[in-house]
Design a protein around this motif. Structure first.
Motif, PDB file in Angstrom:
ATOM      1  N   LEU A 197     -25.045 -14.944 -26.784  1.00  0.00           N
ATOM      2  CA  LEU A 197     -26.464 -15.251 -26.998  1.00  0.00           C
ATOM      3  C   LEU A 197     -27.296 -13.980 -27.111  1.00  0.00           C
ATOM      4  O   LEU A 197     -28.419 -14.022 -27.607  1.00  0.00           O
ATOM      5  CB  LEU A 197     -27.003 -16.122 -25.858  1.00  0.00           C
ATOM      6  CG  LEU A 197     -26.398 -17.524 -25.733  1.00  0.00           C
ATOM      7  CD1 LEU A 197     -26.975 -18.248 -24.529  1.00  0.00           C
ATOM      8  CD2 LEU A 197     -26.650 -18.324 -26.999  1.00  0.00           C
ATOM      9  N   ARG A 198     -26.761 -12.863 -26.654  1.00  0.00           N
ATOM     10  CA  ARG A 198     -27.545 -11.630 -26.691  1.00  0.00           C
ATOM     11  C   ARG A 198     -27.909 -11.210 -28.107  1.00  0.00           C
ATOM     12  O   ARG A 198     -28.820 -10.420 -28.322  1.00  0.00           O
ATOM     13  CB  ARG A 198     -26.820 -10.492 -25.970  1.00  0.00           C
ATOM     14  CG  ARG A 198     -25.588  -9.976 -26.674  1.00  0.00           C
ATOM     15  CD  ARG A 198     -24.936  -8.867 -25.866  1.00  0.00           C
ATOM     16  NE  ARG A 198     -25.857  -7.759 -25.599  1.00  0.00           N
ATOM     17  CZ  ARG A 198     -26.162  -6.818 -26.486  1.00  0.00           C
ATOM     18  NH1 ARG A 198     -25.627  -6.827 -27.698  1.00  0.00           N
ATOM     19  NH2 ARG A 198     -26.995  -5.848 -26.169  1.00  0.00           N
ATOM     20  N   THR A 231     -27.316 -14.830 -20.850  1.00  0.00           N
ATOM     21  CA  THR A 231     -26.204 -14.034 -21.386  1.00  0.00           C
ATOM     22  C   THR A 231     -25.070 -13.921 -20.376  1.00  0.00           C
ATOM     23  O   THR A 231     -23.957 -13.550 -20.740  1.00  0.00           O
ATOM     24  CB  THR A 231     -26.683 -12.634 -21.804  1.00  0.00           C
ATOM     25  OG1 THR A 231     -27.460 -12.072 -20.744  1.00  0.00           O
ATOM     26  CG2 THR A 231     -27.526 -12.707 -23.057  1.00  0.00           C
ATOM     27  N   LEU A 252     -38.256 -13.179 -19.478  1.00  0.00           N
ATOM     28  CA  LEU A 252     -37.326 -12.037 -19.483  1.00  0.00           C
ATOM     29  C   LEU A 252     -36.197 -12.264 -18.473  1.00  0.00           C
ATOM     30  O   LEU A 252     -35.031 -11.955 -18.748  1.00  0.00           O
ATOM     31  CB  LEU A 252     -38.076 -10.738 -19.165  1.00  0.00           C
ATOM     32  CG  LEU A 252     -39.008 -10.241 -20.269  1.00  0.00           C
ATOM     33  CD1 LEU A 252     -39.873  -9.089 -19.769  1.00  0.00           C
ATOM     34  CD2 LEU A 252     -38.223  -9.806 -21.501  1.00  0.00           C
ATOM     35  N   VAL A 262     -32.996 -11.701 -27.336  1.00  0.00           N
ATOM     36  CA  VAL A 262     -32.428 -12.091 -26.050  1.00  0.00           C
ATOM     37  C   VAL A 262     -31.922 -10.855 -25.301  1.00  0.00           C
ATOM     38  O   VAL A 262     -32.024 -10.765 -24.080  1.00  0.00           O
ATOM     39  CB  VAL A 262     -31.304 -13.124 -26.256  1.00  0.00           C
ATOM     40  CG1 VAL A 262     -30.529 -13.367 -24.967  1.00  0.00           C
ATOM     41  CG2 VAL A 262     -31.875 -14.440 -26.786  1.00  0.00           C
ATOM     42  N   ALA A 263     -31.416  -9.894 -26.043  1.00  0.00           N
ATOM     43  CA  ALA A 263     -30.868  -8.691 -25.411  1.00  0.00           C
ATOM     44  C   ALA A 263     -31.915  -7.934 -24.604  1.00  0.00           C
ATOM     45  O   ALA A 263     -31.574  -7.113 -23.744  1.00  0.00           O
ATOM     46  CB  ALA A 263     -30.253  -7.773 -26.478  1.00  0.00           C
ATOM     47  N   ALA A 264     -33.198  -8.208 -24.852  1.00  0.00           N
ATOM     48  CA  ALA A 264     -34.251  -7.539 -24.076  1.00  0.00           C
ATOM     49  C   ALA A 264     -34.111  -7.846 -22.592  1.00  0.00           C
ATOM     50  O   ALA A 264     -34.556  -7.073 -21.743  1.00  0.00           O
ATOM     51  CB  ALA A 264     -35.624  -7.980 -24.569  1.00  0.00           C
ATOM     52  N   GLY A 265     -33.490  -8.978 -22.269  1.00  0.00           N
ATOM     53  CA  GLY A 265     -33.328  -9.348 -20.866  1.00  0.00           C
ATOM     54  C   GLY A 265     -32.369  -8.437 -20.123  1.00  0.00           C
ATOM     55  O   GLY A 265     -32.359  -8.405 -18.891  1.00  0.00           O
ATOM     56  N   GLU A 266     -31.570  -7.704 -20.872  1.00  0.00           N
ATOM     57  CA  GLU A 266     -30.595  -6.825 -20.216  1.00  0.00           C
ATOM     58  C   GLU A 266     -31.234  -5.551 -19.715  1.00  0.00           C
ATOM     59  O   GLU A 266     -30.676  -4.837 -18.899  1.00  0.00           O
ATOM     60  CB  GLU A 266     -29.456  -6.491 -21.196  1.00  0.00           C
ATOM     61  CG  GLU A 266     -28.611  -7.706 -21.506  1.00  0.00           C
ATOM     62  CD  GLU A 266     -27.733  -7.517 -22.731  1.00  0.00           C
ATOM     63  OE1 GLU A 266     -27.619  -6.371 -23.217  1.00  0.00           O
ATOM     64  OE2 GLU A 266     -27.176  -8.520 -23.195  1.00  0.00           O
ATOM     65  N   LEU A 300     -29.154 -13.247 -30.334  1.00  0.00           N
ATOM     66  CA  LEU A 300     -30.154 -14.161 -30.891  1.00  0.00           C
ATOM     67  C   LEU A 300     -31.569 -13.745 -30.487  1.00  0.00           C
ATOM     68  O   LEU A 300     -31.760 -12.836 -29.693  1.00  0.00           O
ATOM     69  CB  LEU A 300     -29.873 -15.594 -30.423  1.00  0.00           C
ATOM     70  CG  LEU A 300     -28.451 -16.095 -30.659  1.00  0.00           C
ATOM     71  CD1 LEU A 300     -28.354 -17.579 -30.313  1.00  0.00           C
ATOM     72  CD2 LEU A 300     -28.014 -15.856 -32.082  1.00  0.00           C
ATOM     73  N   ASN A 301     -32.515 -14.445 -31.043  1.00  0.00           N
ATOM     74  CA  ASN A 301     -33.927 -14.217 -30.725  1.00  0.00           C
ATOM     75  C   ASN A 301     -34.559 -15.495 -30.206  1.00  0.00           C
ATOM     76  O   ASN A 301     -34.242 -16.585 -30.679  1.00  0.00           O
ATOM     77  CB  ASN A 301     -34.697 -13.794 -31.982  1.00  0.00           C
ATOM     78  CG  ASN A 301     -34.293 -12.417 -32.461  1.00  0.00           C
ATOM     79  OD1 ASN A 301     -34.607 -11.418 -31.834  1.00  0.00           O
ATOM     80  ND2 ASN A 301     -33.574 -12.363 -33.575  1.00  0.00           N
ATOM     81  N   VAL A 302     -35.465 -15.330 -29.269  1.00  0.00           N
ATOM     82  CA  VAL A 302     -36.271 -16.457 -28.791  1.00  0.00           C
ATOM     83  C   VAL A 302     -37.460 -16.602 -29.729  1.00  0.00           C
ATOM     84  O   VAL A 302     -38.135 -15.621 -30.035  1.00  0.00           O
ATOM     85  CB  VAL A 302     -36.770 -16.194 -27.359  1.00  0.00           C
ATOM     86  CG1 VAL A 302     -37.763 -17.264 -26.918  1.00  0.00           C
ATOM     87  CG2 VAL A 302     -35.584 -16.135 -26.405  1.00  0.00           C
ATOM     88  N   LEU A 348     -33.643 -14.522 -19.882  1.00  0.00           N
ATOM     89  CA  LEU A 348     -32.791 -13.886 -20.896  1.00  0.00           C
ATOM     90  C   LEU A 348     -31.605 -13.191 -20.237  1.00  0.00           C
ATOM     91  O   LEU A 348     -30.483 -13.217 -20.749  1.00  0.00           O
ATOM     92  CB  LEU A 348     -33.601 -12.875 -21.722  1.00  0.00           C
ATOM     93  CG  LEU A 348     -34.773 -13.442 -22.515  1.00  0.00           C
ATOM     94  CD1 LEU A 348     -35.418 -12.344 -23.363  1.00  0.00           C
ATOM     95  CD2 LEU A 348     -34.320 -14.594 -23.402  1.00  0.00           C
ATOM     96  N   SER A 349     -31.878 -12.587 -19.077  1.00  0.00           N
ATOM     97  CA  SER A 349     -30.779 -11.877 -18.406  1.00  0.00           C
ATOM     98  C   SER A 349     -29.789 -12.870 -17.806  1.00  0.00           C
ATOM     99  O   SER A 349     -28.646 -12.510 -17.523  1.00  0.00           O
ATOM    100  CB  SER A 349     -31.335 -10.936 -17.333  1.00  0.00           C
ATOM    101  OG  SER A 349     -31.961 -11.681 -16.306  1.00  0.00           O
TER     102      SER A 349
END
Lengths: 386, 458, 106
Positions: free
Chosen positions: A300-301, A294, A287, B451-455, A303-305, A290-291
């Motif tokens: 990239l936000r 981006t 996680l 990926v947006a979950a990281g925000e 997309l999916n891992v 991911l932050s």
């Protein structure tokens, strides 16, 4: 298989270092036996990020990295297989003025070593790489660096070495190594005995278990890289991207493979065990990454891992590897503990170690990496490769 | 000990029964479920606004479905129910979720995983074409959305679901061109003694077969799939099989429902580091459990089709048994008489499961015989030949190695649909026993993680 | 057959639900309240997307959010898994993977 095997050189450990050394030793006409506990390239060599990056390295390591880069460029011809090396450039990025100055200084320092870097900032940087996020202030572009597929490179070396006549013994764990009447002897868990005139230990995280049998333990610690990959999207991110930072959480690097997936890693390292052979990705690290990705490429936000993985990497206190002859035993050589940045060096390490073993000297300086630096328990210079 | 933190993953029959048993003992579990509504896949509820009756939706199982839905409605206020929560990872005693794009963490003392099953698939040349669906998918189209997957549908594969879905389609008014079963009829006859462990279920099965015979659809047993014909743009145009007689016959259609029974969704159990064991009868690895559902990891329990394919009734029993094991391990009173009865029923379910596995065997030879140019991995477009070459020319006689060299199992589905067949292909090509070829190690995320979950930090 | 093709799924009932309109690749399609995105699209056309690694069209596979075959894109580039995303009136979708400049359009 009960007959003891004899060869000129016995290599213990079939990662990219051992496999490439086997290949280059055959090119120099030496008979070689390589013994690997599992399968060729299965541990750190197969699970790392796949960076073929020179910039940012410890400066005295650049001659070795340059030699390795030259081999990467002709790897497919050399091996007859594609390890997906893509010289698509490497972009080292800075969020702050301080880090921008630091990468600029590195560019000046690297020039005498033959590494030309291009400094970019502001609109010039953004026009050239319009996908970069607004926090990026500056970048150092290394046009001839790039990336390759770590799952393929070491096995390709192993197969090429085998085709060239090396004996590749997989699924054989070496438990004991010793010198016996001027030659070397290794015994595997299943009781097989191998002998050779010279020995090269390229056993990665397990290197010290063997070197200590010759009275030269190394203070290795193991960590698991925290890797992840997205689903495939059209190929559009050419350079490998990496952040230069002193904040561990901010360390992040990413690359897009030609098929479209974006591979990334960095940040806080995860747990790994050389005993159980397992390494894990901590969900909170994923996680956190991911932050960070981006911040580099905001798009990239969307997309999916789809997968995460780790491996067993070994680190030394000064963050540079052990490479070169033993300080105690003639005919014995080491190349292990590459501190998470060995993949790019792999072909060059194999080439240099083959030269050293075959001729007794090497045209590329490797003195800083001697195991002797740990003999007194003291450590010398630090590497520092963000 | 303070109130134990109990998490159940999955609101299907197993998860709901486990929750009910724990609530009855005065506990309040967290129930995480990926779905919008409870019921899991088998007793999946149709969306709001749909009007079909339970009988239309669940057929002979309507009463059980309604009972389960009703007991869930009663449980709801007594548990911490979290729908639309995907458990994407588990590590260090914490289940990591993603819900509406937001990450969440649920620490546990006790974890019951009842993650259900997905179709067990075996590729057929051409299965990548649009219009090929898993049997489960074909059933969901009908049950949850009142749709058929095409105008002219062929059902191909084996297992109880094959016949059930074919008949459901026929009754709902779809045109079923053919039911093509790879299992010879003799296997079903030989399995009768074990199937007789559940006489009522056996009678339902026989009625199902009777219904199929009366439907007029073409039914062939003991077939060998040859190819799913199709065009890149238009998708499926037909299916060819070799009949038991040896004749190759083509059936024109625009949709195929394909499946070979079910496989456990065991990724979470794998991430929780539960030990797996090889089942020689069904030729697959599954998590180790004791008779009550304890895994090899203390505090982690496994229930339902996510560990053994016993079907919905078996899932209810195993969910309740896992809850009993939790109570016992927590040192709480266990309803002894009920547990004894559940264990007895569980043994019957297990015997019946074995009967089904024998009646509709996994046709390993079909994977071994796939042509080199057939697509094996739908996600990455990898062919059978590429895998075979890695196995024979590059020494990849273990599935994770084969995955590293070929990408088989590396796509978005994480090997759910190509993994078992890939292992069979490697085993057949190298002569290494399937057990030694191994299983694909589970890797997070269980399903794609935005990926947006990281925000949004939890 | 063009990019839209003919409808793949056939409705067998439950057709008295409220009608909603969505846009797919610029064309308006009619769906029913309670449809999944997958059903909304496939009752109007033949495919959801194209394989990245082969020539063929794709139209989903498992319908239970396991196979990951049914991803489509919103007009502004977000991804939706069609089988477990409810269709909503006014959604605008595309079935072609966004072009090479995707990373420049954050």
């Amino acid at each position: 298989m009960t007959e003891p095997q004899r060869s000129d050189v016995l290599i213990i450990g079939g990662g990219i270092m051992g496999a490439s050394a086997a290949f280059f030793l055959r090119q120099r006409g030496k008979s070689v036996t390589l013994i690997e506990r599992g399968l060729i390239g299965q541990q750190a060599s197969g699970t790392n990020f796949g960076n073929v990056r020179r910039q940012g390295r410890y400066l005295p390591q650049l001659p070795l990295a340059n030699r390795s880069r030259a081999i990467w460029g002709r790897l497919n011809d050399l091996l007859g297989e594609d390890a997906e090396f893509l010289p698509s450039g490497h972009l080292r990025l800075a969020y702050t003025e301080e880090m921008a100055e630091r990468i600029e200084q590195y560019g000046r320092d690297a020039r005498p070593y033959g590494l030309e870097l291009e400094m970019l900032s502001g609109n010039i940087l953004r026009d050239r790489f319009p996908f970069l996020g607004p926090e990026i202030r500056a970048g150092s572009y290394s046009p001839l660096d790039g990336h390759a597929n770590p799952r393929l490179a070491a096995p390709a070396f192993g197969r090429a070495a085998k085709r060239a006549g090396a004996a590749i013994v997989e699924r054989a764990e070496v438990l004991s190594v010793e010198q016996e009447g001027g030659s070397f002897r290794a015994q595997t868990a299943d009781g097989r005995i191998f002998r050779a005139e010279q020995m090269l230990i390229t056993a990665g995280a397990w290197g010290s278990r063997l070197s200590q049998q010759f009275g030269e333990p190394a203070p290795l610690v193991v960590h698991g890289p925290q890797m992840a990959v997205t689903e495939p999207v059209p190929y559009a991110l050419e350079p490998v991207l990496g952040i230069a930072t002193t904040i561990p959480e901010e360390i992040i690097y990413l690359r897009q493979v030609k098929r479209g997936n974006i591979v990334f890693g960095g940040g806080i390292r995860g747990p790994a065990s050389a005993e159980t052979l397992r390494a894990y990705v901590k969900p909170e690290n994923t996680l956190g990454q991911l932050s960070q990705i981006t911040r580099i490429v905001p798009a990239l936000r969307r997309l999916n891992v789809i997968r995460v993985w780790s491996g067993i990497e070994s680190y030394l206190p000064d963050d540079i590897p052990i490479m070169g002859p033993s300080a105690r035993v003639s005919g014995l050589h080491y190349a292990f503990g590459f501190c998470g940045h060995g993949f790019q060096l792999g072909p060059g390490v194999g080439d240099v170690m083959a030269e050293l073993i075959a001729t007794g000297q090497t045209s590329t300086p490797i003195e800083p990496f001697t195991i002797a630096r740990f003999a007194g328990g003291a450590t010398n210079q630090t590497g520092g490769h963000p | 000990m303070a109130e134990p933190r109990i998490i159940i993953v999955g609101a299907g029959p197993a998860g709901i029964r486990a929750a009910g048993m724990l609530v009855a003992a005065g506990l309040r579990p967290v129930l995480l479920d990926e779905g919008q509504r409870d019921g899991g896949q088998i007793y999946r509820r149709q969306p709001e606004g749909f009007t079909r009756t339970p009988e239309q939706l669940y057929g002979t199982e309507a009463a059980r479905a309604v009972a389960l839905h009703q007991s869930f409605e009663r449980l709801k206020p007594q548990i911490d129910y979290r729908p639309r929560h995907l458990a994407w990872n588990v590590a260090d005693g914490v289940v990591h979720t993603i819900s509406e794009g937001k990450p969440g963490q649920f620490a546990y003392d006790v974890l019951i995983i009842a993650a259900g099953a997905t179709d067990r698939l075996l590729p057929v040349k051409g299965w990548q074409h649009a219009g090929v669906y898993s049997l489960g998918g074909a059933q969901i189209a009908l049950k949850a959305q009142a749709c058929a997957i095409g105008r002219k549908v062929v059902f191909l594969g084996t297992g109880p679901l094959l016949q059930l879905v074919a008949l459901q389609y026929h009754k709902a008014g779809a045109q079923v061109v053919a039911l093509l079963d790879t299992s010879p009829f003799l296997k079903q006859v030989l399995a009768l003694p074990k199937l007789a462990a559940r006489p009522a279920m056996l009678v339902k099965g026989l009625r199902l077969v009777g219904g199929l015979m009366a439907s007029g659809m073409a039914i062939h047993r003991g077939v060998t799939p040859v190819e799913i014909h199709g065009e890149a743009e238009a998708g499926v145009t037909g299916v060819s099989v070799r009949l038991a007689s040896g004749e190759i016959r083509r059936f024109d259609c625009d949709a195929v429902g394909l499946g070979y029974h079910l496989r456990p969704e065991a990724q979470l159990a794998d991430l929780a580091r539960c030990a797996f064991t090889f089942d020689a009868k069904t030729r697959q690895f599954w998590p180790e459990i004791d008779a009550d559902g304890r895994s090899s990891v203390a505090g982690v329990y496994l229930a339902g089709d996510g560990v053994r394919t016993q079907g919905a009734d078996g899932a209810e029993i195993s969910g309740a048994l896992a809850a009993c094991a939790v109570l016992a391990d927590l040192g709480r009173p266990v309803p002894e008489a009920e547990r004894a009865a559940l264990r007895e029923q569980g043994r019957i379910m297990e015997r019946f499961r074995e009967g089904i596995a024998e009646a509709y065997p996994w046709p390993a030879h079909l994977a071994a015989d796939l042509p080199d140019d057939a697509i094996l991995c739908r996600c990455e477009g990898i062919t059978v030949g590429e895998l075979r070459e890695a196995a024979t020319e590059k020494g990849a006689d273990e599935v994770n190695r084969a995955k590293a060299l070929t990408r088989v199992g590396m796509g978005r589905c994480q090997g759910r649909y190509c993994g078992h067949a890939g292992a069979e292909i490697v085993a057949a090509a190298t002569g290494v026993p399937l057990e030694a070829v191994g299983r694909l190690r589970g890797q997070a995320p269980v399903k794609p993680l935005p990926v947006a979950a990281g925000e949004v930090q939890p | 057959m063009g990019s839209s093709g003919q409808a793949r799924f056939i409705r067998l009932g439950e057709t008295s639900r409220a009608r909603i309109a969505l846009t797919v690749d610029g064309e308006t399609i009619e769906a029913l309240e309670g449809d999944s995105l997958l059903v909304a699209i496939l009752t109007a056309r033949g495919r959801l997307r194209r394989s990245e690694f082969g020539p063929e069209a794709r139209s989903g596979f498992c319908l239970m959010a396991a196979c990951q075959d049914c991803w489509v894109w919103t007009a502004d580039g977000h991804r939706l898994r069609a089988c477990d995303t409810p269709a909503r009136a006014g959604l605008s979708l595309v079935t072609e993977q966004p072009e090479l400049s995707w990373p420049n359009r954050a």
